[in-house]
Design an enzyme around this catalytic site. Sequence first.
Site, PDB file in Angstrom:
ATOM      1  N   SER A 131       0.830  -1.215   0.000  1.00 52.93           N
ATOM      2  CA  SER A 131       0.000   0.000   0.000  1.00 52.93           C
ATOM      3  C   SER A 131       0.860   1.258   0.000  1.00 52.93           C
ATOM      4  O   SER A 131       1.954   1.285   0.582  1.00 52.93           O
ATOM      5  CB  SER A 131      -0.888  -0.009   1.244  1.00 52.93           C
ATOM      6  OG  SER A 131      -1.462   1.267   1.482  1.00 52.93           O
ATOM      7  N   TYR A 155      -2.702   0.016   9.994  1.00 54.79           N
ATOM      8  CA  TYR A 155      -2.816  -0.559   8.651  1.00 54.79           C
ATOM      9  C   TYR A 155      -1.497  -0.410   7.891  1.00 54.79           C
ATOM     10  O   TYR A 155      -0.980  -1.376   7.314  1.00 54.79           O
ATOM     11  CB  TYR A 155      -3.951   0.119   7.878  1.00 54.79           C
ATOM     12  CG  TYR A 155      -4.006  -0.290   6.425  1.00 54.79           C
ATOM     13  CD1 TYR A 155      -4.468  -1.547   6.065  1.00 54.79           C
ATOM     14  CD2 TYR A 155      -3.588   0.573   5.411  1.00 54.79           C
ATOM     15  CE1 TYR A 155      -4.505  -1.941   4.726  1.00 54.79           C
ATOM     16  CE2 TYR A 155      -3.625   0.194   4.080  1.00 54.79           C
ATOM     17  CZ  TYR A 155      -4.090  -1.065   3.740  1.00 54.79           C
ATOM     18  OH  TYR A 155      -4.117  -1.445   2.416  1.00 54.79           O
ATOM     19  N   ARG A 283      -9.430  12.901   8.680  1.00 60.99           N
ATOM     20  CA  ARG A 283      -9.352  11.599   9.352  1.00 60.99           C
ATOM     21  C   ARG A 283      -7.936  11.363   9.865  1.00 60.99           C
ATOM     22  O   ARG A 283      -6.959  11.575   9.131  1.00 60.99           O
ATOM     23  CB  ARG A 283      -9.736  10.477   8.385  1.00 60.99           C
ATOM     24  CG  ARG A 283     -11.139  10.586   7.853  1.00 60.99           C
ATOM     25  CD  ARG A 283     -11.591   9.327   7.144  1.00 60.99           C
ATOM     26  NE  ARG A 283     -10.624   8.834   6.166  1.00 60.99           N
ATOM     27  CZ  ARG A 283     -10.848   7.793   5.368  1.00 60.99           C
ATOM     28  NH1 ARG A 283     -11.997   7.138   5.448  1.00 60.99           N
ATOM     29  NH2 ARG A 283      -9.936   7.402   4.494  1.00 60.99           N
ATOM     30  N   ASP A 286      -4.514   9.665   7.880  1.00 58.85           N
ATOM     31  CA  ASP A 286      -4.524   9.856   6.434  1.00 58.85           C
ATOM     32  C   ASP A 286      -3.302  10.641   5.963  1.00 58.85           C
ATOM     33  O   ASP A 286      -2.859  11.583   6.631  1.00 58.85           O
ATOM     34  CB  ASP A 286      -5.784  10.609   6.003  1.00 58.85           C
ATOM     35  CG  ASP A 286      -6.946   9.671   5.689  1.00 58.85           C
ATOM     36  OD1 ASP A 286      -6.744   8.445   5.743  1.00 58.85           O
ATOM     37  OD2 ASP A 286      -8.042  10.179   5.384  1.00 58.85           O
TER      38      ASP A 286
END
Length: 325
Positions: A131, A155, A283, A286
């Site tokens: 990612s 994450y 958020r 981010d």
Amino acid sequence: MGYTDLKFKSGATFLITGGAGFIGSNLCESILGMGGTVRCLDNFSTGKRENIESFINHTHFELIEGDIQNYETCAKACIDVDYLSHQAAWGSVPRSIEMPLIYEDINVKGTLNMLEAARQSGVKRFVYASSSSVYGDEPNLPKIEGREGKLLSPYALTKKMNEEYARLYTELYGLETIGLRYFNVFGKRQDSEGYYAAVIPKFIKSLLNDDSPTINGDGRQSRDFTYIENVIEANLKSFLAPNEASGQSYNIAYGGQEFLIDLYNKICELLEKDIKPIFGPSRPGDIKHSNADISKAREILGYNPDWSFECGIEKAIEWYRENLQ
């Protein structure tokens, strides 16, 4: 498309973990269309049965309903597999901040299970989803492999750990691994439901329903939105890349930069809607700006994305018009 002329050995078997998910189901469909044999491993925690409905009865398709957290399931799925595309994971930065333990179990332990099962079964090439979140707070654009910042979410940490485990499996055990750092993938079958849905299907669904969607922040954050066909190309070319490509990670994007407010206005234009968005708080976790340098993937993997953001968003909207109404 940049992958339809690729040649795999006759009878090659492909295992797609998370094969009922957004990216996984598109991969399954494309490989079947090229004449490959596909095995899908999914526990349907985030994948959907309707995503594989159109090819569930295909003679070269096999579904194993199971969880990557169970090593025996992973080992069974890897039997007689030539190429493995590991897409199974839980996504969403905000959700990982709320549920870090689950992310560790699924994204890290699950990936380690798959790596070990692939090694034991003699899988030729292990391609996996990483990612763009691994770039963290690194402020420079474009994002370049080897120039990462401080990670901003559980994450992102799980994806970075996946990269390190994969590197070790190449260096210690000779398992050929290739990591693909996806940048904001979008396209058909991407989930439009729920709080954690990706921004493009969320915007489209709200506008089709004549609702005002929420934009987190001021809308001036930017992303390198990447159409699903480019991601399929990257996976398939990774299977055939030279051996020296192994043990590394690559940016997979188009190489563009779209601001969220411009994205929203473009979707409004294509849907012929005049609806003002609601601006909400930013958020946590981010990244503010995201734009990829894809030269490494071009040079080593032969990745040459055909689909621009403009072409992709038109195709995506066409699909959502047909499937959300």
